[in-house]
Write an enzyme that holds these catalytic residues in place. Structure first.
Site, short mmCIF file in Angstrom:
data_model
loop_
_atom_site.label_atom_id
_atom_site.label_comp_id
_atom_site.label_asym_id
_atom_site.label_seq_id
_atom_site.Cartn_x
_atom_site.Cartn_y
_atom_site.Cartn_z
N ASP A 135 0.80 -1.22 0.00
CA ASP A 135 0.00 0.00 0.00
C ASP A 135 0.84 1.28 0.00
O ASP A 135 0.40 2.31 0.51
CB ASP A 135 -0.95 0.00 1.20
CG ASP A 135 -2.15 -0.91 0.97
OD1 ASP A 135 -2.63 -0.96 -0.17
OD2 ASP A 135 -2.59 -1.58 1.93
N ASP B 266 -6.82 -4.55 -4.16
CA ASP B 266 -6.54 -3.21 -3.64
C ASP B 266 -5.33 -2.58 -4.32
O ASP B 266 -5.24 -1.35 -4.48
CB ASP B 266 -6.26 -3.25 -2.13
CG ASP B 266 -7.24 -4.08 -1.33
OD1 ASP B 266 -7.63 -5.17 -1.80
OD2 ASP B 266 -7.60 -3.67 -0.21
#
Length: 376
Positions: A90, A151
């Protein structure tokens, strides 16, 4: 509509201004009993709060927002310098809305350099032999070594951007390889998505789809579907690969086809509709941003455009009128979901929901587009 968006932005900025003092040196993550739980700068969500401050400043040029945005970005730069808690896929969520935003707004060269360094850090998770970014765990981890996650589609813009500003094609090549693999294996034949997918980390052979936060391995986690819509749209913007636009539209149409009567989705399209079902306003906020991005990319006179625009406006209307919080609240959106499956979902505020809600409002009111790409 515009007055509604403007009023919602002003209400949001008032809460953000109060939160600057409430949060201090820490970062909000999710809330409990309508109070944000604060972390040191060690979570995957830190960048969203920084991005909200930059968005607030971008909107009204208030020096209080600028000062806070600079201060929080400095904390993100220190984290990068110390390589602290950055073993994650991320990196894009952390640094696109922080150092990336500072570069776009202030043209600060150090911020640009740090954003490229963040891209380099993300590249450490690239497994070149199979063309994917590993979601979790160290290299060669027997369980996680060949696992990818939907994601991560939203972390690819950092790499596409890095190629554009440095002229180094390696970032774009890695991102393109990942997007191709995600398109082939994370997107199912019916245009729904797996949350994660396993590959043999040596041969690259596909093994199986699975979930981490959805209802079941074969279900469709709504936030994951929203990441797909937005992520593939952004991948198309950077590459102009028509396959990516087609995939963004397919995943968007799946989302639209499965909207409940109440419009705002629950945490998984396939979760049992019982009294314990939890909504996820953050998934709907992300979807709006993805749909708005698609509207910039398709023919305005098309039936597809009209359908998407209608759903976008309906979703925002419900978010504003049914899911926003009162004046004193810390969060902007109520009823966000984190991870029901893992028992970490308070049905309360989640900072990424607040971030994408504000981005959606600014897209619709001002034509801003977040910080996922630069407009030169």
């Amino acid at each position: 509509m515009s007055n509604q968006y403007k009023e919602a932005i002003e209400a949001s900025l008032n809460k953000i201004k109060k939160n600057i003092d409430r949060f201090g040196a820490q970062f909000p993550h999710t809330s409990d009993q309508e109070v944000y739980e604060l972390n040191d700068n060690d979570n995957w969500t830190s960048g969203f709060w920084v991005g909200m401050l930059w968005q607030a400043y971008q909107y009204d040029k208030d020096e209080q927002f600028l000062s806070a945005a600079r201060e929080k970005t400095s904390q993100m730069q220190e984290r990068l310098s110390n390589n602290a808690n950055l073993d994650t896929h991320d990196i894009g969520f952390l640094y696109t809305p922080s150092t990336g935003a500072k570069w776009q707004i202030e043209k600060d060269e150090t911020a640009r350099e740090d954003t490229v360094k963040a891209a380099d850090r993300l590249m450490e998770r690239y497994r070149e032999t199979i063309g994917v970014f590993q979601a979790w765990g160290p290299p060669n981890d027997p369980e996680q070594g060949g696992r990818i996650i939907i994601d991560c589609m939203m972390n690819m813009p950092l790499l596409f951007w890095a190629s554009e500003v440095t002229g180094d094609i390696k970032y774009k090549e890695a991102a393109t390889n990942f997007v191709d693999m995600a398109r082939r294996y994370l997107v199912r034949g019916d245009d729904s998505t797996y949350h994660t997918f396993y590959f043999d980390q040596k041969s690259g052979q596909p093994i199986r789809g699975a979930t981490q936060q959805g209802y079941s391995d074969g279900s469709t986690w709504t936030r994951g579907q929203a990441w797909a819509v937005y992520g593939f749209a952004l991948a198309y913007r950077y590459t102009k690969d028509e396959n990516y636009l087609e995939t963004a539209l397919r995943t968007a149409n799946y989302f639209i086809k499965h909207l409940p009567e109440k419009v705002i989705v629950d945490w998984d399209f396939d979760a049992p509709q019982d009294k314990d079902i939890k909504p996820d306003s953050s998934a709907s906020a992300i979807l709006v941003c993805g749909l708005h991005e698609l509207l910039q990319l398709i023919e305005q006179e098309s039936e597809e455009y009209k359908k998407i625009k209608t759903v976008l406006e309906q979703t925002m209307d419900h978010l504003i009128n049914e899911y926003t919080t009162d004046f004193e609240s810390q969060g902007l959106l109520d009823h966000g979901s984190y991870s029901v499956r893992e028992g970490k979902s308070p049905d309360d505020y989640v900072i990424w929901g607040d971030y994408f809600y504000l981005e959606a409002l600014l897209r619709l009111e001002k034509g801003f587009h977040g910080f996922w790409y630069e407009v030169v």
